[in-house]
Motif scaffolding. Structure first.
Motif, short mmCIF file in Angstrom:
data_model
loop_
_atom_site.label_atom_id
_atom_site.label_comp_id
_atom_site.label_asym_id
_atom_site.label_seq_id
_atom_site.Cartn_x
_atom_site.Cartn_y
_atom_site.Cartn_z
N LEU A 240 0.95 -1.29 -0.05
CA LEU A 240 -0.01 0.04 0.18
C LEU A 240 0.65 1.16 -0.05
O LEU A 240 0.42 2.39 -0.46
CB LEU A 240 -0.88 -0.06 1.26
CG LEU A 240 -2.18 -1.00 1.31
CD1 LEU A 240 -2.83 -0.98 2.63
CD2 LEU A 240 -3.17 -0.76 0.05
N ASP A 286 -2.77 -3.93 8.58
CA ASP A 286 -2.85 -3.47 7.12
C ASP A 286 -4.02 -2.73 6.95
O ASP A 286 -3.89 -1.81 6.09
CB ASP A 286 -2.47 -4.73 6.44
CG ASP A 286 -1.47 -5.61 6.83
OD1 ASP A 286 -0.36 -5.78 6.11
OD2 ASP A 286 -1.44 -6.28 7.77
N LEU A 290 -4.74 0.97 5.38
CA LEU A 290 -5.59 1.21 4.24
C LEU A 290 -6.59 2.24 4.69
O LEU A 290 -6.76 3.16 3.86
CB LEU A 290 -6.49 0.12 4.02
CG LEU A 290 -7.59 -0.12 2.93
CD1 LEU A 290 -6.86 0.54 1.59
CD2 LEU A 290 -8.28 -1.09 2.63
N CYS A 294 -7.38 5.99 2.81
CA CYS A 294 -8.47 6.11 2.33
C CYS A 294 -8.99 7.79 3.14
O CYS A 294 -9.38 8.38 2.41
CB CYS A 294 -9.71 5.41 2.97
SG CYS A 294 -9.14 3.87 1.71
#
Length: 346
Positions: A240, A286, A290, A294
């Motif tokens: 990511l 993780d 994320l 976002c």
């Protein structure tokens, strides 16, 4: 013995820390960009793998966030192409700022007591005295969170070592007794000089410049000595970090973390230490990373829409992370291992 595997851990346990990372994102990102410029051309090219010590001829090169990396062809370990400059060590006293007594106790209970409970359960199934009656030595004890968990659980024979004087002083102040000491001569030497029955190291080994020597020191310990540790692993969170340059790299930044394990290099690590894995706990943050990614992307959304995004991410966090964990694609591994076989001769 078939290793016992546990998956998942509630995101709520580290939600406060994750929210703090979001608030501090711009500061961390700016610092990492400055360090990437500073590291450009600094340090000596690695000739041998930081984990297995194999030659890096034919290593797979790649670049991320302005820093060159290598993938060891022998064990799959990820590392910077240039070893970090020895004259500019990471200041862990700044990485881990002072905490209030309540903040210290909260972190012990939410983060470190669950690690200890899991380790005690795994160690209880191995040969030797009851786990809390054994002699524990934590390597890289930092602020003393795990030492506090040991004390609160009833352990009596335990100490911690750290290379940062400031953190040693904070640990002893927080504990109210001198249970932490400054390491003298590195962790490999500390292991060789110690007669502990359980060694613990949580997110420490990835910082060692002499990891092969450390593994040799563990391999020299008597059969039955236990090793409880955690390391970062190249997983979804690391990928990511390559998907957007708006959020700072928590996992592989080339400075604080100049090397990172993979499933393959972790297996080789245990072989070199002559240790048998008896339990592992596979979980990561993780999905919280994320969520941070976002949240930064949604900064220009109307407040009502941002709240919908935040709420949906919060509701999916544990289930989504479980899926990542069970795919063995999460950003960390916690391992309980035991020395097996005859110790390596000097």
């Amino acid at each position: 013995m078939t290793p016992a595997t546990r998956y998942g851990k509630p995101a709520a346990d580290i939600l406060a820390e994750s929210r703090a990372l979001l608030r501090e994102n711009a500061e961390h990102l700016a610092r990492q960009r400055r360090l990437a410029d500073l590291l450009s051309g600094r340090g000596a090219p690695r000739e041998r793998c930081a984990c297995c010590n194999a030659r890096l001829d034919g290593a797979g090169p790649f670049q991320r966030r302005g820093i060159d990396y290598l993938l060891c062809p022998e064990c799959g370990h990820v590392q910077t192409r240039l070893a970090p400059p020895a004259d500019q060590p990471v200041d862990f006293g700044a990485v881990y700022p002072p905490l209030s007594g309540a903040e210290f106790a909260s972190r012990v209970e939410r983060i470190y007591r669950p690690k200890l409970d899991w380790a005690l359960e795994a160690l209880a199934a191995t040969d030797g005295p009851p786990p809390l009656e054994r002699h524990w030595l934590e390597l890289g004890c930092g602020y003393g969170f795990f030492l506090a968990a040991l004390r609160d659980a009833g352990a009596r024979r335990f100490m911690g070592l750290d290379a940062c004087r400031e953190l040693v002083e904070r640990a002893n102040t927080a504990l109210g007794e001198n249970r932490a000491a400054l390491v003298d001569g590195g962790l490999a030497r500390a292991v060789r000089d110690s007669e502990a029955e359980v060694y613990a190291a949580f997110f420490v080994l990835e910082h060692l410049a002499d990891l092969p020597d450390f593994l040799a020191a563990v391999a020299e310990k008597p059969e039955g000595v236990a090793f409880v540790f955690s390391v970062p692993v190249f997983g979804l969170a690391t990928v990511l970090e390559d998907c957007s340059d708006r959020h700072f790299a928590r996992n592989l930044d080339g400075w604080t973390h100049a090397q990172m394990f993979t499933e393959r290099s972790l297996g080789r690590f245990l072989e070199l230490a002559k240790c048998e894995q008896v339990a592992q706990w596979v979980f990561g943050q993780d999905v919280l990373d994320l969520g941070r990614m976002c949240a930064l992307a949604a900064e220009n959304y109307p407040p009502a829409l941002r709240r919908e995004v935040d709420g949906a991410l919060a509701r999916m966090a544990d289930a989504a992370q479980q899926a990542v964990d069970r795919a063995h694609f999460s950003d960390a591994r916690h391992i309980v291992a035991v020395r097996r076989g005859a110790p390596r001769n000097g």
